[in-house]
Enzyme design. Structure first.
Site, PDB file in Angstrom:
ATOM      1  N   ASP A   1       0.056   0.347  -3.665  1.00 36.72           N
ATOM      2  CA  ASP A   1      -1.323   0.044  -3.261  1.00 36.72           C
ATOM      3  C   ASP A   1      -1.234  -0.578  -1.868  1.00 36.72           C
ATOM      4  O   ASP A   1      -0.900  -1.742  -1.754  1.00 36.72           O
ATOM      5  CB  ASP A   1      -1.960  -0.911  -4.274  1.00 36.72           C
ATOM      6  CG  ASP A   1      -3.299  -1.446  -3.821  1.00 36.72           C
ATOM      7  OD1 ASP A   1      -3.881  -0.888  -2.894  1.00 36.72           O
ATOM      8  OD2 ASP A   1      -3.753  -2.451  -4.409  1.00 36.72           O
TER       9      ASP A   1
ATOM     10  N   HIS B   1       0.055  -4.583  -7.560  1.00 38.85           N
ATOM     11  CA  HIS B   1       0.166  -5.909  -6.932  1.00 38.85           C
ATOM     12  C   HIS B   1       1.424  -6.648  -7.401  1.00 38.85           C
ATOM     13  O   HIS B   1       1.434  -7.864  -7.489  1.00 38.85           O
ATOM     14  CB  HIS B   1      -1.072  -6.781  -7.197  1.00 38.85           C
ATOM     15  CG  HIS B   1      -2.287  -6.290  -6.454  1.00 38.85           C
ATOM     16  ND1 HIS B   1      -3.471  -6.962  -6.436  1.00 38.85           N
ATOM     17  CD2 HIS B   1      -2.485  -5.183  -5.692  1.00 38.85           C
ATOM     18  CE1 HIS B   1      -4.359  -6.284  -5.705  1.00 38.85           C
ATOM     19  NE2 HIS B   1      -3.773  -5.199  -5.245  1.00 38.85           N
TER      20      HIS B   1
ATOM     21  N   HIS C   1      -5.683   1.695   3.277  1.00 42.10           N
ATOM     22  CA  HIS C   1      -5.300   0.438   3.927  1.00 42.10           C
ATOM     23  C   HIS C   1      -3.791   0.287   4.004  1.00 42.10           C
ATOM     24  O   HIS C   1      -3.060   0.777   3.154  1.00 42.10           O
ATOM     25  CB  HIS C   1      -5.977  -0.772   3.287  1.00 42.10           C
ATOM     26  CG  HIS C   1      -5.555  -1.083   1.874  1.00 42.10           C
ATOM     27  ND1 HIS C   1      -4.501  -1.920   1.582  1.00 42.10           N
ATOM     28  CD2 HIS C   1      -6.062  -0.686   0.675  1.00 42.10           C
ATOM     29  CE1 HIS C   1      -4.382  -2.029   0.263  1.00 42.10           C
ATOM     30  NE2 HIS C   1      -5.310  -1.283  -0.315  1.00 42.10           N
TER      31      HIS C   1
ATOM     32  N   GLU D   1      -7.130  -5.398   3.872  1.00 45.60           N
ATOM     33  CA  GLU D   1      -7.992  -5.055   2.749  1.00 45.60           C
ATOM     34  C   GLU D   1      -7.854  -6.068   1.632  1.00 45.60           C
ATOM     35  O   GLU D   1      -8.826  -6.480   1.007  1.00 45.60           O
ATOM     36  CB  GLU D   1      -7.640  -3.646   2.226  1.00 45.60           C
ATOM     37  CG  GLU D   1      -8.663  -3.049   1.271  1.00 45.60           C
ATOM     38  CD  GLU D   1      -8.350  -3.256  -0.212  1.00 45.60           C
ATOM     39  OE1 GLU D   1      -9.125  -2.800  -1.044  1.00 45.60           O
ATOM     40  OE2 GLU D   1      -7.319  -3.894  -0.543  1.00 45.60           O
ATOM     41  N   GLU D   2      -6.609  -6.491   1.403  1.00 45.27           N
ATOM     42  CA  GLU D   2      -6.325  -7.338   0.234  1.00 45.27           C
ATOM     43  C   GLU D   2      -6.909  -8.741   0.343  1.00 45.27           C
ATOM     44  O   GLU D   2      -6.949  -9.474  -0.623  1.00 45.27           O
ATOM     45  CB  GLU D   2      -4.804  -7.426   0.000  1.00 45.27           C
ATOM     46  CG  GLU D   2      -4.131  -6.085  -0.306  1.00 45.27           C
ATOM     47  CD  GLU D   2      -4.509  -5.479  -1.660  1.00 45.27           C
ATOM     48  OE1 GLU D   2      -5.318  -6.082  -2.374  1.00 45.27           O
ATOM     49  OE2 GLU D   2      -3.985  -4.392  -1.979  1.00 45.27           O
TER      50      GLU D   2
END
Lengths: 343, 342
Positions: free
Chosen positions: A169, A308, A60, A197-198
């Site tokens: 990420d 994150h 992603h 995606e998140e």
């Protein structure tokens, strides 16, 4: 360096065009076709006409961050979070919107905090971004509600093998796929770079239905709690031990047959690997797993500490080994005619 | 009602992604009565009994709440993740049984373990991350001879059937029993019938999401349990499902609002045939009808549920009379034309 360019581009959910542009420029010369769907997912195919099994690689493009909800009367920006742990927000620098307006996330002076406030993290709704505006009107000339605020964090190499950056990420997954596409592999490979995606696997819920592959490998940056004081069984992954193979998460369970095939590939080629030792989290795998009739999915991930956050940390050797294992597995899968089709 | 078969189907072990034993059993039951049987990439069984009318899918699931080993410590204790909606209080202290590996292979030995909780000072703070499995090993090396990372297990517990009720860790497969018996007992159908036994219900309905695409039905009826609300509780129970009141025609749960055409069709079928029914409205409960009704541009979906108490526990319980009514209803539905329902 590719990872530096990828992690320093902003790509909040719904605003991935910057990252997508970097990826498109990298892969253009190496794929037969490339298109962007209406969710913003980038789908490219290498060796479109090659016969034999068809593997799809997925990662992603988006990253966690903040969204501007509104501007208060003193010109501070009120924010909503797109998946960020509120503990890490105060005292960070951010870049707001397309024009990358610099700002800082402020906080209440210590002397004004109550006993109770000192013991716990401030809530996201109590924080605000200071972009240096004096009035609401002044701020409104620079930003508007709906603009995103991305972490402002430089790519940095440190220690013997480490990289610090924001958005590892899942730019690290994007980088692995780019590396495969740029290689001279003769096999048919689809590459899917997903959006959003998140915020709940939204891009892949559209892209998964456009991909007809025999196997999907979802490449991620994943949790790594191999830090001071965390007992071994709660670490999920450990840096330096290679790519993490997924067992299960909230929305997928990864078939033993394929887990074992990738484990065998790693062992046969002397590539270190480990298991992702948790059942938590959710990835785009879920959508590929269940799309049109079902497909086997392998989850491979590079362990990222402080994920994150603006200072996520990975080990270059894990990144390199993830690329190497993915490439070797594609070769093995093709040479065995897709390991047989049944699950 | 064939209680022996009910006991057999519910008594098998089928962790999510390791449904082999149930799959084999279902295929064996249906191989002589179905026109086609296939196993899809996720391991779901799709059995077809051809008919001239619309494509009607009856769906159920094969798996049950289960656990996957993800870590073995130096002393041989196992850490795990769970699949299914299981709460800390329901897991702690339970016994588990590991799946034979590879699935389907004859029993070498049955390995069991107990889920225990770390000793922590403040008991209120105990949570999932403090749970581990004790299977009697004394070291990592010893454990690794018997169990691998990724190994699967389910709640241990006898499947008990007496004159009134069934208690079973695999009670969720009562729906699979209903479907297998329906497929076997039905005469020719005016519908093109698909009996689908889905894998991986407990992993966000992955099996149902995949198989609905393969079948592409015109109508779907999903068979599962529903939480029965007739339990002792200080709170007033405002939801309608009661064990013993018959098959529950699903109106809604938290994943689906059933199509009114199907709700009425199922209700009419029950009335015409004197099947005892009630209506299901469930909160914070999802079913396979959820992903099915939004698939492929939309599938009119209904559901027939068997009320069960302790639905998210190791030992759920259902009344045989409700299973019997559900089976009668399924059989009548399968043989009635699904015409002009929407």
């Amino acid at each position: 360096m590719l990872l530096k360019r990828l992690t320093e581009s902003a790509g909040l959910p719904g605003f991935e065009s910057g990252v997508r542009g970097v990826i498109m420029a990298e892969i253009k010369a190496h794929v037969d076709s490339m298109r962007v769907d209406r969710m913003g997912n980038l789908i490219a195919v290498k060796n479109e006409r090659a016969s034999g099994p068809h593997i799809a690689l997925s990662a992603h493009m988006d990253e966690v961050g903040l969204a501007v909800k509104g501007i208060d009367s003193d010109g501070y920006l009120r924010v909503a979070s797109w998946g960020v742990d509120p503990r890490i927000l105060p005292a960070k620098t951010v870049l707001v919107g397309k024009n990358k307006i610099p700002g800082v996330i402020g906080f209440k002076p210590w002397r004004l905090t109550s006993e109770a406030e000192r013991d716990k993290a401030a809530k996201t709704e109590d924080l605000s971004i200071d972009i240096g505006a004096f009035t609401k009107e002044e701020a409104a000339e620079l930003v508007s509600p709906g603009d995103y605020a991305a972490f402002d964090s430089e790519f940095m190499e440190f220690g013997a093998h480490k990289i610090k950056a924001k958005a590892l990420d899942d730019r690290v997954g994007c980088a692995v796929i780019i590396g495969i596409l740029q290689s001279n592999m003769p096999y048919k490979i689809s590459a899917v770079f997903n959006t959003q995606e998140e915020v709940g696997l939204r891009g892949s819920s559209a892209s998964a239905n456009q991909i007809f592959a025999d196997l999907v490998i979802n490449l991620e940056g994943t949790i790594c709690a191999d830090t001071s004081g965390v007992p071994e069984h709660l670490r999920v992954t450990t840096q330096g031990m290679g790519p993490a193979i997924s067992l299960s998460d909230r929305t997928s369970v990864y078939f033993k047959k394929y887990r074992e095939a990738i484990l065998k590939t790693a062992r046969d080629n002397g590539i270190p690997c480990q298991f992702r030792q948790t059942g938590m989290g959710g990835t785009d795998s879920a959508n590929f797993h269940a799309a049109h009739g079902g497909a086997p999915v392998i989850g491979l991930a590079v362990p990222c500490r402080y994920i994150h956050s603006p200072v996520s940390v990975m080990d270059k050797r894990d990144f390199e080994n993830t690329g190497a294992l993915t490439a070797k597995f594609i070769e093995y899968f093709n040479q065995t005619g897709g390991l047989g089709r049944e699950s | 009602m064939n209680l022996e078969l009910l006991q057999k189907i519910c008594g098998l072990a089928a962790p999510s992604s390791g449904e082999g034993a149930v799959r084999d059993c279902v295929i064996d039951l249906l191989k002589d009565v179905a026109d086609e049987i296939k196993v899809d990439p996720l391991g779901s069984v799709i059995a077809r009994k051809k008919g001239a009318g619309p494509k009607v899918m009856f769906a159920c699931h094969m798996d049950q709440p289960s656990f996957m080993i993800n870590f073995i410590d130096k002393d041989g204790f196992l850490r795990f993740s769970h699949m299914g909606k299981l709460a800390f209080e329901q897991i702690r202290g339970q016994r588990v049984v590991f799946q034979n590996d590879p699935p389907g292979e004859s029993l070498r030995s049955v390995m069991t373990g107990v889920i225990a909780c770390e000793k922590i000072r403040d008991k209120q703070q105990a949570s999932m991350i403090h749970l581990y499995m004790d299977a009697g090993f004394r070291s990592r090396e010893e454990a690794e001879k018997h169990i691998a990372i990724g190994g699967l297990c389910v709640f241990a517990g006898e499947t008990v059937i007496d004159g009134r009720k069934i208690i079973s860790p695999g009670l969720g497969r009562a729906g699979a029993f209903v479907l297998a018996e329906t497929a076997k007992a039905m005469q020719s159908s005016p519908n093109d019938m698909y009996f689908v036994f889905n894998a991986q219900r407990e992993v966000d309905f992955a099996g149902a999401k995949a198989s609905v695409w393969t079948v592409s039905p015109d109508y779907a009826v999903c068979f599962d349990l529903a939480p029965s609300h007739d339990i002792p509780s200080p709170e007033i129970q405002q939801l309608p499902v009661r064990a013993g009141n018959g098959a529950a025609i699903k109106i809604k749960d938290s994943s689906v609002i059933c199509h009114p055409g199907l709700i009425h069709f199922i209700e009419d079928t029950a009335k015409e045939n004197g099947v005892r029914v009630q209506f299901e409205i469930s909160e914070s409960f999802q079913s396979g009808a959820g992903p099915v009704h939004t698939a492929n541009g939309g599938v009119p979906a209904g559901g027939v549920s068997i009320p069960a108490r302790g639905i998210d526990s190791a030992h759920p319980i259902a009344l045989l009379s409700d299973i019997e009514e559900s089976l009668r209803l399924a059989l009548h539905l399968a043989q009635k034309p699904f015409e002009n329902l929407v």
